[in-house]
Design a protein around this motif. Sequence first.
Motif, PDB file in Angstrom:
ATOM      1  N   ASP A 172       0.699  -1.370  -0.320  1.00  0.00           N
ATOM      2  CA  ASP A 172       0.652  -0.071  -0.264  1.00  0.00           C
ATOM      3  C   ASP A 172       0.919   1.054  -0.585  1.00  0.00           C
ATOM      4  O   ASP A 172       0.381   2.678  -0.323  1.00  0.00           O
ATOM      5  CB  ASP A 172      -1.332  -0.274   1.475  1.00  0.00           C
ATOM      6  CG  ASP A 172      -0.381   0.335   2.514  1.00  0.00           C
ATOM      7  OD1 ASP A 172       1.116   0.341   2.680  1.00  0.00           O
ATOM      8  OD2 ASP A 172      -1.037   0.294   3.238  1.00  0.00           O
ATOM      9  N   GLY A 173       2.279   1.280  -0.445  1.00  0.00           N
ATOM     10  CA  GLY A 173       3.033   2.099  -0.028  1.00  0.00           C
ATOM     11  C   GLY A 173       2.807   3.480   1.545  1.00  0.00           C
ATOM     12  O   GLY A 173       3.494   4.493   1.437  1.00  0.00           O
ATOM     13  N   LYS A 174       2.362   2.698   2.357  1.00  0.00           N
ATOM     14  CA  LYS A 174       2.455   3.778   3.614  1.00  0.00           C
ATOM     15  C   LYS A 174       2.549   2.534   5.147  1.00  0.00           C
ATOM     16  O   LYS A 174       3.150   3.574   6.103  1.00  0.00           O
ATOM     17  CB  LYS A 174       1.322   3.982   3.699  1.00  0.00           C
ATOM     18  CG  LYS A 174       0.210   4.668   2.488  1.00  0.00           C
ATOM     19  CD  LYS A 174      -1.368   5.066   2.789  1.00  0.00           C
ATOM     20  CE  LYS A 174      -1.447   5.697   1.299  1.00  0.00           C
ATOM     21  NZ  LYS A 174      -2.398   6.592   1.943  1.00  0.00           N
ATOM     22  N   ARG A 175       2.931   1.326   4.699  1.00  0.00           N
ATOM     23  CA  ARG A 175       3.357   0.871   6.336  1.00  0.00           C
ATOM     24  C   ARG A 175       4.885   0.076   6.046  1.00  0.00           C
ATOM     25  O   ARG A 175       4.837  -0.127   4.279  1.00  0.00           O
ATOM     26  CB  ARG A 175       2.828   0.016   6.535  1.00  0.00           C
ATOM     27  CG  ARG A 175       0.842   0.416   6.959  1.00  0.00           C
ATOM     28  CD  ARG A 175      -0.069  -0.436   7.139  1.00  0.00           C
ATOM     29  NE  ARG A 175       0.206  -1.535   5.934  1.00  0.00           N
ATOM     30  CZ  ARG A 175       0.194  -3.075   5.782  1.00  0.00           C
ATOM     31  NH1 ARG A 175       1.213  -3.598   6.528  1.00  0.00           N
ATOM     32  NH2 ARG A 175      -0.050  -2.903   4.397  1.00  0.00           N
ATOM     33  N   CYS A 176       5.308  -0.147   7.195  1.00  0.00           N
ATOM     34  CA  CYS A 176       6.531  -1.079   6.743  1.00  0.00           C
ATOM     35  C   CYS A 176       6.065  -2.519   7.207  1.00  0.00           C
ATOM     36  O   CYS A 176       5.172  -2.845   8.049  1.00  0.00           O
ATOM     37  CB  CYS A 176       7.513  -1.065   8.050  1.00  0.00           C
ATOM     38  SG  CYS A 176       8.521  -1.729   8.161  1.00  0.00           S
ATOM     39  N   SER A 177       6.600  -3.237   6.582  1.00  0.00           N
ATOM     40  CA  SER A 177       5.641  -4.722   6.120  1.00  0.00           C
ATOM     41  C   SER A 177       6.893  -5.453   7.744  1.00  0.00           C
ATOM     42  O   SER A 177       5.678  -6.214   8.330  1.00  0.00           O
ATOM     43  CB  SER A 177       6.043  -5.638   4.923  1.00  0.00           C
ATOM     44  OG  SER A 177       7.841  -5.331   5.060  1.00  0.00           O
ATOM     45  N   VAL A 178       7.561  -5.252   8.346  1.00  0.00           N
ATOM     46  CA  VAL A 178       8.336  -5.595   9.302  1.00  0.00           C
ATOM     47  C   VAL A 178       8.226  -5.028  10.544  1.00  0.00           C
ATOM     48  O   VAL A 178       9.688  -4.393  10.844  1.00  0.00           O
ATOM     49  CB  VAL A 178       9.903  -6.260   8.704  1.00  0.00           C
ATOM     50  CG1 VAL A 178       9.407  -7.550   7.530  1.00  0.00           C
ATOM     51  CG2 VAL A 178      10.983  -5.168   8.201  1.00  0.00           C
ATOM     52  N   TYR A 179       7.560  -4.145  10.327  1.00  0.00           N
ATOM     53  CA  TYR A 179       6.965  -2.341  11.760  1.00  0.00           C
ATOM     54  C   TYR A 179       7.698  -3.244  12.938  1.00  0.00           C
ATOM     55  O   TYR A 179       8.635  -2.009  13.693  1.00  0.00           O
ATOM     56  CB  TYR A 179       5.655  -2.181  12.098  1.00  0.00           C
ATOM     57  CG  TYR A 179       5.945  -1.095  12.176  1.00  0.00           C
ATOM     58  CD1 TYR A 179       6.361   0.660  11.620  1.00  0.00           C
ATOM     59  CD2 TYR A 179       5.710  -0.980  13.855  1.00  0.00           C
ATOM     60  CE1 TYR A 179       6.038   1.772  12.864  1.00  0.00           C
ATOM     61  CE2 TYR A 179       5.449   0.585  14.726  1.00  0.00           C
ATOM     62  CZ  TYR A 179       5.972   1.439  14.354  1.00  0.00           C
ATOM     63  OH  TYR A 179       5.730   3.120  14.746  1.00  0.00           O
ATOM     64  N   ASN A 180       7.682  -4.128  13.368  1.00  0.00           N
ATOM     65  CA  ASN A 180       8.120  -4.574  14.940  1.00  0.00           C
ATOM     66  C   ASN A 180       9.333  -4.860  14.789  1.00  0.00           C
ATOM     67  O   ASN A 180      10.549  -4.639  16.004  1.00  0.00           O
ATOM     68  CB  ASN A 180       7.214  -5.745  15.357  1.00  0.00           C
ATOM     69  CG  ASN A 180       5.908  -5.557  15.939  1.00  0.00           C
ATOM     70  OD1 ASN A 180       5.707  -4.250  15.831  1.00  0.00           O
ATOM     71  ND2 ASN A 180       5.103  -6.247  15.425  1.00  0.00           N
ATOM     72  N   ALA A 181      10.171  -5.289  13.461  1.00  0.00           N
ATOM     73  CA  ALA A 181      11.401  -5.147  13.607  1.00  0.00           C
ATOM     74  C   ALA A 181      11.653  -4.696  12.963  1.00  0.00           C
ATOM     75  O   ALA A 181      13.229  -4.565  12.319  1.00  0.00           O
ATOM     76  CB  ALA A 181      11.456  -6.696  12.963  1.00  0.00           C
TER      77      ALA A 181
END
Length: 140
Positions: free
Chosen positions: A80-89
Amino acid sequence: MEIQRWYSEGLRFGCKQCGRCCGGGSPGYVWTSDEEIQALAKAMGLSRSEFELHFIRLITGRRKSLLERKNYDCVLLASDGKRCSVYNARPVQCRTWPFWDQNVATPTDWARAAKHCPGCNNPNGKLYSQQEIDALREQF
Ligand code: SF4
């Protein structure tokens, strides 16, 4: 003794998930330590060597950075170009944004960062104390 900074009253920040800091059309680096690469690989269910093969580039033959897509988006930005796919890491570089030296050294630097990142000065964001900001600056 704590140094008195220009932001002694704190700075407000709350991410609006626009994704600009993870892309935005200009090249850059997301530096990653071996420990961070290990954590990212684990988060994606990959071995470290598989992760490095697909997502890491060597800069000057030594330092490791995440790859970028052709449009300079981070390779780990979600579709979606808006979120990190591995945000917690996510690496320390991403965790400490926008409180990098280059963004908070002076009010002018902060104003420039705020032009790029709508999360800076977000009235609904968290008010970070000078102590919290300085601790984040020390990390990256
Ligand atoms: S540019 Fe700022 S508001 Fe947009 S995703 Fe990055 S941190 Fe959040």
